[in-house]
Design a protein around this motif. Structure first.
Motif, short mmCIF file in Angstrom:
data_model
loop_
_atom_site.label_atom_id
_atom_site.label_comp_id
_atom_site.label_asym_id
_atom_site.label_seq_id
_atom_site.Cartn_x
_atom_site.Cartn_y
_atom_site.Cartn_z
N MET A 1 34.56 36.95 68.85
CA MET A 1 35.80 37.36 67.64
C MET A 1 35.05 37.15 66.30
O MET A 1 34.98 35.97 65.75
N LYS A 2 34.75 38.35 65.69
CA LYS A 2 34.49 38.26 64.77
C LYS A 2 35.36 39.30 63.37
O LYS A 2 35.49 39.95 63.62
N LEU A 3 35.56 38.21 62.36
CA LEU A 3 36.51 39.21 61.64
C LEU A 3 35.81 39.31 60.14
O LEU A 3 35.31 38.58 59.69
N SER A 4 35.51 40.19 59.58
CA SER A 4 34.85 41.39 58.66
C SER A 4 35.86 41.49 57.33
O SER A 4 36.22 42.64 57.75
N VAL A 5 35.47 41.18 56.41
CA VAL A 5 36.06 41.67 55.35
C VAL A 5 34.56 41.84 53.95
O VAL A 5 33.64 41.25 53.75
N ASP A 6 34.61 42.94 54.08
CA ASP A 6 33.92 43.76 53.30
C ASP A 6 34.02 44.53 52.30
O ASP A 6 35.01 45.52 52.37
N ARG A 7 33.60 44.37 50.95
CA ARG A 7 33.87 44.85 49.69
C ARG A 7 35.69 44.69 48.77
O ARG A 7 36.00 46.53 48.75
N LEU A 8 36.33 43.85 49.57
CA LEU A 8 37.48 44.42 49.47
C LEU A 8 38.58 44.00 47.94
O LEU A 8 37.87 42.71 47.01
N SER A 9 38.96 44.54 47.32
CA SER A 9 39.59 45.06 46.58
C SER A 9 41.23 45.63 46.20
O SER A 9 42.07 46.19 47.27
N LYS A 10 41.57 45.39 45.27
CA LYS A 10 43.01 45.19 44.52
C LYS A 10 43.97 45.09 43.44
O LYS A 10 42.98 43.94 43.40
N GLN A 11 43.69 46.38 42.93
CA GLN A 11 43.88 46.63 42.15
C GLN A 11 45.63 46.48 40.99
O GLN A 11 46.07 47.64 41.93
N TYR A 12 46.54 46.58 39.91
CA TYR A 12 47.39 46.76 39.93
C TYR A 12 47.25 47.07 38.13
O TYR A 12 47.38 46.10 37.23
N LYS A 13 47.39 48.14 38.00
CA LYS A 13 47.38 48.69 36.82
C LYS A 13 46.07 48.07 35.78
O LYS A 13 44.97 48.43 36.39
N ASN A 14 46.38 47.32 34.87
CA ASN A 14 45.11 46.29 34.00
C ASN A 14 44.73 45.40 34.45
O ASN A 14 43.68 44.88 34.65
N LYS A 15 45.18 45.16 36.17
CA LYS A 15 45.06 43.13 36.39
C LYS A 15 43.99 43.94 38.09
O LYS A 15 44.62 43.89 38.96
N ILE A 16 43.03 43.47 37.94
CA ILE A 16 41.98 42.88 39.99
C ILE A 16 42.67 42.06 39.96
O ILE A 16 42.41 40.23 39.98
N ALA A 17 43.70 41.49 41.03
CA ALA A 17 43.78 40.34 41.42
C ALA A 17 43.40 39.80 43.20
O ALA A 17 42.74 38.76 43.02
N VAL A 18 42.10 40.99 43.36
CA VAL A 18 40.98 40.96 44.56
C VAL A 18 39.72 41.00 44.15
O VAL A 18 40.15 43.12 43.57
N ASP A 19 38.69 41.34 43.58
CA ASP A 19 37.84 41.54 43.20
C ASP A 19 36.42 41.72 43.91
O ASP A 19 36.05 41.03 44.47
N ARG A 20 36.27 42.75 45.07
CA ARG A 20 35.27 42.93 45.48
C ARG A 20 35.33 41.87 46.71
O ARG A 20 33.63 41.56 46.66
N VAL A 21 35.87 41.31 47.50
CA VAL A 21 35.70 40.02 48.38
C VAL A 21 35.56 40.43 48.91
O VAL A 21 35.17 41.35 51.15
N SER A 22 33.92 39.86 50.12
CA SER A 22 33.35 39.89 51.46
C SER A 22 33.16 38.62 52.05
O SER A 22 32.82 37.88 51.69
N PHE A 23 33.36 38.38 52.76
CA PHE A 23 32.75 37.28 54.14
C PHE A 23 33.60 37.79 55.22
O PHE A 23 34.01 38.82 55.98
N SER A 24 32.75 37.19 56.23
CA SER A 24 33.25 36.86 57.78
C SER A 24 32.89 35.85 57.98
O SER A 24 32.68 34.31 57.94
N LEU A 25 34.15 35.45 59.65
CA LEU A 25 35.43 34.56 59.95
C LEU A 25 34.85 34.82 61.26
O LEU A 25 35.30 35.57 62.18
#
Length: 229
Positions: A1-25
């Motif tokens: 099995m392959k778990l893929s995270v592609d350009r993942l971001s999470k923004q709260y108002k003016n704070k970017i908690a996760v910024d365009r994260v990509s990787f595979s497991l």
């Protein structure tokens, strides 16, 4: 099995908690290293479907994180997992099995097997409120893997454990990781140095290192302290 995270971001108002994260497991233990506030928990909550990303996507063999099919593949142990203190270990794991749609006979068998696996079979009928922190974490692992997940996500699972419990816990995770995608977040290098075949290092919401640790870079703990402390 392959778990893929592609350009993942999470923004709260003016704070970017996760910024365009990509990787595979793939199968094995991946250590997610980063200081407190690096974005690890936000990333993992998105990978479990608890938190919706601002942008990007997560898929396991093409199965999207928002689907019931993805959730059936998943086991999750949050940093502070919720339990009913008046339940015994056996009652609690069976209860979680029922919530995950496992039939009664299978749930009984699996609960006994898992409490044996995590070293709690001798206290299976004792109330969780009487357990030490390490014992509670072992109940947490049992409930997280009761559905035989293909993906296991662990958020700071060794926080507060004594040294002996930490070693026991690491050995258990290493065994589970032989056939499962395990993502193990921590800010303590020794937790994953000996068991992780893959590393992700996170700082300020971004992945700054991905892959097996190259020994030519030197001691991992020293590198981590220089980069993050």
């Amino acid at each position: 099995m392959k778990l893929s995270v592609d350009r993942l971001s999470k923004q709260y108002k003016n704070k970017i908690a996760v910024d365009r994260v990509s990787f595979s497991l793939t199968e094995g233990v991946t250590g997610l290293l980063g200081a407190n506030g690096a974005g690890k928990t936000t990333l993992m909550r998105m990978m479990t479907g608890i938190l919706a990303p601002t942008s990007g996507e997560i898929k396991a063999d093409g199965i999207a994180v928002q689907t019931e099919e993805y959730r059936s593949l998943l086991g999750y142990l949050p940093q502070d997992f919720g339990y009913y203190p008046e339940f015994t270990a056996k009652e609690f794991v069976r209860y979680i099995a029922a919530l995950k749609g496992i039939d009664k006979n299978t749930a009984k068998r699996k609960t006994d097997e898992l409490l044996e696996l995590v070293g709690l079979s001798d206290v299976a009928n004792k109330k969780i409120k009487t357990f030490s922190g390490g014992m509670k974490q072992r109940v947490g692992i049992a409930q997280a893997i009761v559905n035989d997940p293909k993906i296991l996500i662990l958020d700071e699972p060794t926080a507060g454990l004594d040294p002996k419990e930490r070693v026991r816990f690491r050995n258990l995770i290493a065994e589970i990781g032989k056939n499962t995608i395990v993502l193990f977040s921590t800010h303590i290098v020794s937790d994953i140095d000996s068991i992780a075949s893959n590393l992700l290092m996170m700082r300020d919401g971004q992945i700054i290192y991905e892959g097996a640790w190259d020994k030519e870079k030197g001691d991992l703990e020293q590198f981590y302290m220089e980069e993050f402390e």
